[in-house]
Design an enzyme around this catalytic site. Structure first.
Site, PDB file in Angstrom:
ATOM      1  N   SER A  24      54.705  49.417  61.193  1.00 52.84           N
ATOM      2  CA  SER A  24      55.158  49.768  59.848  1.00 52.84           C
ATOM      3  C   SER A  24      55.006  48.578  58.915  1.00 52.84           C
ATOM      4  CB  SER A  24      56.611  50.245  59.875  1.00 52.84           C
ATOM      5  OG  SER A  24      57.458  49.198  60.276  1.00 52.84           O
ATOM      6  N   VAL A  25      54.981  48.884  57.618  1.00 48.45           N
ATOM      7  CA  VAL A  25      54.956  47.846  56.594  1.00 48.45           C
ATOM      8  C   VAL A  25      56.218  48.001  55.752  1.00 48.45           C
ATOM      9  CG1 VAL A  25      52.440  47.734  56.521  1.00 48.45           C
ATOM     10  CG2 VAL A  25      53.632  49.256  54.956  1.00 48.45           C
ATOM     11  N   THR A  30      58.056  54.783  54.324  1.00 43.64           N
ATOM     12  CA  THR A  30      57.670  53.787  55.319  1.00 43.64           C
ATOM     13  C   THR A  30      56.290  54.173  55.832  1.00 43.64           C
ATOM     14  OG1 THR A  30      59.972  53.439  55.948  1.00 43.64           O
ATOM     15  CG2 THR A  30      58.281  52.679  57.496  1.00 43.64           C
ATOM     16  N   TYR A  31      55.309  53.311  55.571  1.00 47.23           N
ATOM     17  CA  TYR A  31      53.927  53.559  55.979  1.00 47.23           C
ATOM     18  C   TYR A  31      53.648  52.868  57.301  1.00 47.23           C
ATOM     19  CZ  TYR A  31      52.834  55.576  51.469  1.00 47.23           C
ATOM     20  OH  TYR A  31      52.799  56.396  50.363  1.00 47.23           O
ATOM     21  N   PHE A  32      52.722  53.465  58.045  1.00 48.09           N
ATOM     22  CA  PHE A  32      52.319  52.942  59.351  1.00 48.09           C
ATOM     23  C   PHE A  32      50.811  52.776  59.371  1.00 48.09           C
ATOM     24  CE2 PHE A  32      56.262  55.147  59.896  1.00 48.09           C
ATOM     25  CZ  PHE A  32      56.972  54.363  60.789  1.00 48.09           C
TER      26      PHE A  32
END
Length: 186
Positions: free
Chosen positions: A109-110, A38-40
């Site tokens: 998040s994306v 999970t990227y931010f």
């Protein structure tokens, strides 16, 4: 710590032959994992523009069922050939609560990136075969070095390894899985 990394596309039909070549070169399978990243995006800057990354990784060991969570910061790429970056990583005990903390602080998040990763290792070199959901199959060649002065030798070592595995320098991919997925979905 500096993560020296090269990545190349791999076709599904080429996997068995590639693994055989790895084993012939003395690489041993270490583990197979399911990883969900999970990227931010930054609060004060757009990480796509600064070429940085912040993520929480859930790592499920498919060999023994153990789950671990990591927070990772990756700095901008350091050259035009590889995906070499400064990397800072710490293990945390609870990924969901960590995500909530990030969101409470304003990080956005994306959609997560999910992959099955099979890792092979020889000495300080790690090779991962990644089957990335909605993206494809890739090979990552990685070596961790302590200082920027060691980076060039590590890149050369990984390029020579790729060559011995019949992977052309033309197949190198500098784009992250997140960027590849975003391009795929456009």
């Amino acid at each position: 710590m500096i993560e020296v990394e090269l990545k190349a596309k791999l076709e599904k039909d080429d996997i068995p032959n590639f693994i055989h070549k790895l084993e012939d070169l003395g690489f041993e399978r270490v583990v197979k994992k399911e990883e969900v990243d999970t990227y931010f995006n930054g609060i004060d800057r757009d990480f796509r523009e600064t070429d940085e990354a912040l993520r929480i990784r859930k790592s499920l060991n498919l060999d023994n069922g153990n789950v671990k969570y990591y927070i990772t910061y990756k700095g901008p790429k350091m050259d035009n050939i590889s995906k070499t970056r400064e990397e800072i990583e710490v293990q945390v005990s609870d990924g969901e609560h960590t995500k909530k903390i990030f969101e409470k602080l304003g990080f956005k998040s994306v959609k997560p990136i999910a992959k099955i990763r099979e890792i092979y290792k020889r000495g300080k070199i790690e090779i991962s075969i990644d089957k990335v959901e909605d993206v494809g199959i890739y090979i990552e060649f990685e070596k961790i070095v302590e200082s920027e002065s060691e980076k060039s030798d590590a890149v050369d070592e990984l390029l020579n390894l790729m060559k011995s595995l019949n992977i052309s320098k033309d197949n190198l991919v500098k784009t992250s899985y997140l960027e590849l997925r975003d391009n795929y979905e456009k």
